[in-house]
Design an enzyme around this catalytic site. Structure first.
Site, mmCIF file in Angstrom:
data_model
loop_
_atom_site.group_PDB
_atom_site.id
_atom_site.type_symbol
_atom_site.label_atom_id
_atom_site.label_comp_id
_atom_site.label_asym_id
_atom_site.label_seq_id
_atom_site.Cartn_x
_atom_site.Cartn_y
_atom_site.Cartn_z
ATOM 1 N N ASP A 83 -10.059 -6.372 -8.082
ATOM 2 C CA ASP A 83 -8.708 -6.749 -8.481
ATOM 3 C C ASP A 83 -8.267 -7.903 -7.601
ATOM 4 O OD1 ASP A 83 -6.150 -5.844 -6.530
ATOM 5 O OD2 ASP A 83 -8.092 -4.962 -6.023
ATOM 6 N N ASP A 130 -2.663 1.323 -6.063
ATOM 7 C CA ASP A 130 -2.997 1.261 -4.641
ATOM 8 C C ASP A 130 -1.995 2.132 -3.891
ATOM 9 O OD1 ASP A 130 -0.653 -0.134 -4.245
ATOM 10 O OD2 ASP A 130 -1.603 -2.067 -3.993
#
Length: 376
Positions: A271, A92
């Site tokens: 996720d 990320d």
């Protein structure tokens, strides 16, 4: 990266696909265990591969940038070499972590100035810098730098934030496309849809992201406190706009029921820290429902944790033994529970994939949502 769409469910928008990267193949729908600081907490890489059957894991740009730092990661040859994980990795952008440091960061057009949660040192993240950081970390899939707005959030702020996220995306794309990876394998950039819970903003953002023509797309800014029905509504709206021939990644979601509902809406990748975080607190997700292993009722239950899942931790250890370890605060309790919960999440998306391909996903999904939401 290549994405091949395989089968679409006739009654929902659920679909199966195959995502091919230089570090291996990912069969979707997929759940990605979160390895924030170069490790999925309490789990060995061998267990991730053999017991949990993870096909891709996450790293966190903010945490890895601060510790161990880019020098160490580059010397190691990237995150894959550093932690020994030889399958795909997604990082990320650090945006969510930076923006959660509400009291110690400043946002402007250029980027974000923030203080480290470790030692208070000052740092700056810009869209260009975050692309360079993720190149150095060496993930197969890297995320655009965006602002994740809180919930609730005023319309005016959500609009301004979304527009800035779009301008930052343009800068991310320019930097990404003008640079190359450092370790000899391909990397790909996913833009992120924002817009809080406002329909017009979500539509506008989804269209802007779709127009960029990248190899995959992400949906951000959900699962931040809004009601589940609102999350589903926004997700459905966005998946209707994002191109069907590209993978769709819903960030930070969620409970087993959330995942099943969003698979039905056309999401491919998920996720969440929930399976490992909840495991460390004694909450187990199973094929029959949710267990609080601290409860007295499990004290003399010598049946396996969940034989349906099939992995070592879930079938070898009994509920009574895991309860004993948990109340005794033994480290092994966190390990067993973490492996079990992650294996359950991978089993669940694997089952979803099988039922989509078999053509009976809708019926199975309704049954499973009830089961996985039941507290035992």
């Amino acid at each position: 990266m290549k994405f091949t769409l395989e089968k679409k469910d006739s009654l929902t928008n659920a679909r199966t696909g195959t995502l091919t990267t230089d570090h291996g193949v990912i069969q979707t729908p997929i759940f990605m265990p979160v390895g924030t600081a170069a490790t999925v907490k309490a789990v060995h890489q061998r267990e991730l591969k053999e017991d949990i059957k993870a096909q891709i894991i996450l790293g966190n740009t903010y945490h890895l940038y601060l510790r161990p730092g880019l020098d160490i990661l580059e010397k190691a040859g990237g995150l894959h070499q550093f932690n020994g994980w030889d399958r795909p990795i997604l990082t990320d952008s650090g945006g969510y972590q930076v923006f959660s440091l509400a009291g110690t960061r400043k946002i402007n057009e250029e980027g974000v100035t923030f203080k480290s949660h470790i030692d208070g040192s000052k740092h700056v993240f810009t869209p260009e810098g975050v692309m360079d950081i993720q190149r150095t970390i060496g993930a197969d899939i890297i995320m655009a730098f965006d602002e994740c707005t809180p919930y609730p959030c005023e319309y005016g702020y959500a609009r301004k934030s979304m527009e800035m996220t779009h301008r930052w995306l343009t800068r991310c794309i320019q930097r990404f496309d003008s640079t190359e990876g450092k370790y000899g394998y391909g990397q790909t950039l996913f833009p992120i849809v924002q817009g809080s819970v406002y329909k017009d903003l979500r539509k506008q953002s989804a269209q802007f992201i779709a127009d960029q023509g990248r190899e995959g797309n992400a949906i951000g800014g959900l699962s931040v406190g809004e009601p589940a029905e609102m999350m589903y509504e926004m997700t459905e709206m966005v998946t209707d706009i994002l191109p069907a021939d590209k993978p769709r990644y819903l960030m930070g979601v969620g409970t087993p029921a959330n995942i099943l509902e969003c698979i039905a809406l056309g999401v491919d990748m998920f996720d969440c820290v929930m399976p490992t975080r909840n495991a460390r607190n004694g909450m187990l997700f199973t094929s029959e429902g949710i267990i609080n292993i601290r409860n007295e009722k499990w004290k003399d239950d010598f049946s396996p944790i969940d034989p349906a899942i099939g992995n070592y931790a879930s079938t070898f250890y009994s509920k009574a033994y895991l309860r004993h370890l948990t109340v005794s605060k033994e480290i092994l309790a966190a390990q067993i529970a973490s492996i079990h919960n992650l294996a359950f999440y991978l089993w669940l998306v694997g089952q979803a994939r099988e039922h989509i391909q078999a053509g009976d996903f809708a019926v199975w999904k309704e049954q499973m949502v009830k089961k996985v939401s039941t507290r035992l």
